[in-house]
Design an enzyme around this catalytic site. Structure first.
Site, short mmCIF file in Angstrom:
data_model
loop_
_atom_site.label_atom_id
_atom_site.label_comp_id
_atom_site.label_asym_id
_atom_site.label_seq_id
_atom_site.Cartn_x
_atom_site.Cartn_y
_atom_site.Cartn_z
N HIS A 61 -5.78 4.30 7.21
CA HIS A 61 -5.15 5.28 6.03
C HIS A 61 -3.54 5.33 6.32
O HIS A 61 -3.08 6.37 5.81
CB HIS A 61 -5.79 6.40 6.04
CG HIS A 61 -7.01 6.26 5.44
ND1 HIS A 61 -7.40 5.93 4.04
CD2 HIS A 61 -8.17 6.62 6.05
CE1 HIS A 61 -8.56 6.11 3.75
NE2 HIS A 61 -9.31 6.37 4.85
N ASP A 81 0.70 -1.27 -0.02
CA ASP A 81 0.00 0.04 0.03
C ASP A 81 0.81 1.11 0.19
O ASP A 81 2.09 1.22 0.59
CB ASP A 81 -0.88 0.06 1.27
CG ASP A 81 -1.93 1.17 1.28
OD1 ASP A 81 -2.68 1.47 0.17
OD2 ASP A 81 -2.12 1.88 2.23
N GLU A 94 0.88 5.41 0.72
CA GLU A 94 0.20 6.93 1.06
C GLU A 94 0.80 7.87 0.13
O GLU A 94 2.20 7.88 -0.25
CB GLU A 94 0.34 7.04 2.36
CG GLU A 94 -0.46 6.13 3.17
CD GLU A 94 -1.65 5.70 3.08
OE1 GLU A 94 -2.37 6.74 2.94
OE2 GLU A 94 -1.96 4.59 3.12
N ASP A 137 -3.04 -0.49 6.61
CA ASP A 137 -3.65 -1.00 5.49
C ASP A 137 -3.32 -2.16 4.82
O ASP A 137 -4.14 -3.00 4.57
CB ASP A 137 -4.05 0.18 4.46
CG ASP A 137 -4.71 1.21 4.81
OD1 ASP A 137 -5.71 1.09 5.96
OD2 ASP A 137 -5.12 2.31 4.21
#
Length: 336
Positions: free
Chosen positions: A302, A149, A151, A307
DNA sequence: GGCCCTCTTTAGGGCCTT
């Protein structure tokens, strides 16, 4: 050129997933429940050890686990069987596989050759041909499934930058999880989404993307089985994470390795929800799926690592619901 | 931006990702 994590104290490779697996199995033994669980992957493989890898069938009673035992909810998870494999014999078998006529449309990987078992970066991969289901099964036995994942500072891969990356090898074991902040060399305008501020990432000890990519490649290579493919799984990765990652690689004059495949849990979720009928809520965000499956949130939402932990469990539940083995994931749901 | 669904296909709205 030599890169070291010691250069970047905020760049972490650790064994959190290993402890996750251990607690998972421990809880399973102590639960006394009747649910059975067949794991997606075994953690018996030792990346550094090479030939000791074995895929095993496990049936255990369990609860869905996390770091906070009090938050753990009872679940009934049952998962797929991966046949036990003699890695040495199957590696040789895969080496000698001949290309036959393609049966499926799509880009898949075929191992052409592998020079030695110790030089994992020297094998060549052809991404144009594919052959039989047996080939996919062989490929699956040597596949590494890594959930990841990112960000970012926003949705636009042209103007925005990655500010955090996390990966988790589903096999678990030592150094199975990788997480780091990334210095975008610009302000972070969306702190309210993920809690990552400009001050957190615009630091000398936070690696920039061009510093991080060699480390990321090294991490993935350390998890990769000689002669095998890597499947990087993310949620909505087809339209967000993967293009974003590719853009960052290109911006830093790197290419995504040709033996990396990607898979997206979003279409898997659509298929599962569709199969369950119209009464099932159609929300298929990662949060909605986590809540749907009763998976506890580990850490702040988040954030990349949190995540990824959720994604790893959601992936297992989705593949169980679809009765989808690793070979099926590679054959029908992966992309370059 | 890509994908899916439908009050559709000569389109439009919603979802998903940060």
């Amino acid at each position: 050129m030599c890169f070291s994590l010691l250069q970047f104290p905020r760049c972490r490779i650790h064994s959190l997933a290993n402890s996750w697996w251990e607690s998972f199995h421990k809880l399973g033994r102590s639960s006394g429940g009747s649910s059975s669980f067949r794991v997606l992957c075994s953690n018996n493989y030792e990346p550094e050890g090479g030939n000791s890898r074995r895929w095993t069938r496990r049936t255990i009673n369990t609860k869905a686990g996390g770091s906070n035992e009090s938050s753990i909810r009872n679940t009934s998870i049952r998962h797929e069987i991966i046949p036990e494999l003699s890695s040495e014999s199957n590696s040789k078998k895969l080496e000698t596989t001949k290309v036959q006529k393609s049966r499926k449309i799509g880009i898949r990987s075929k191992i052409i050759s592998e020079s030695t078992s110790t030089k994992i970066s020297t094998y060549a991969v052809d991404t144009t041909e594919i052959e039989s289901d047996q080939h996919y099964i062989d490929l699956a036995k040597l596949a590494t499934i890594i959930c990841f994942d990112i960000e970012t500072t926003g949705f636009g891969r042209e103007k925005d930058r990655i500010i955090e990356i996390a990966c988790q090898d589903l096999r678990g074991g030592e150094n199975s999880t990788f997480q780091t902040l990334v210095n975008p060399e610009r302000d972070v305008p969306n702190q309210q989404i993920h809690g990552i501020s400009t001050r957190m990432v615009n630091r000398y000890d936070v690696p920039r993307m061009k510093d991080l990519i060699p480390i990321l490649l090294q991490y993935v290579r350390s998890r990769q089985i000689p002669g095998g493919v890597v499947v990087l799984v993310s949620h909505n990765g087809r339209t967000f994470d993967v293009p974003f990652l590719k853009k960052e690689f290109n911006r830093c004059s790197y290419e995504i390795p040709s033996d990396w495949l990607f898979a997206d849990t979003l279409p898997l979720a659509r298929a599962v929800m569709k199969s369950k009928g119209p009464k099932v809520p159609s929300k298929i965000s990662l949060q909605a799926l986590r809540e749907h499956y009763g998976i506890p949130l580990i850490g702040p939402a988040h954030r990349a690592l949190s995540d990824v932990h959720s994604l790893a469990l959601v992936l297992q539940r989705l593949t169980y619901d679809l009765k989808l083995p690793v070979s099926g994931l590679i054959q029908g749901w992966s992309f370059k």
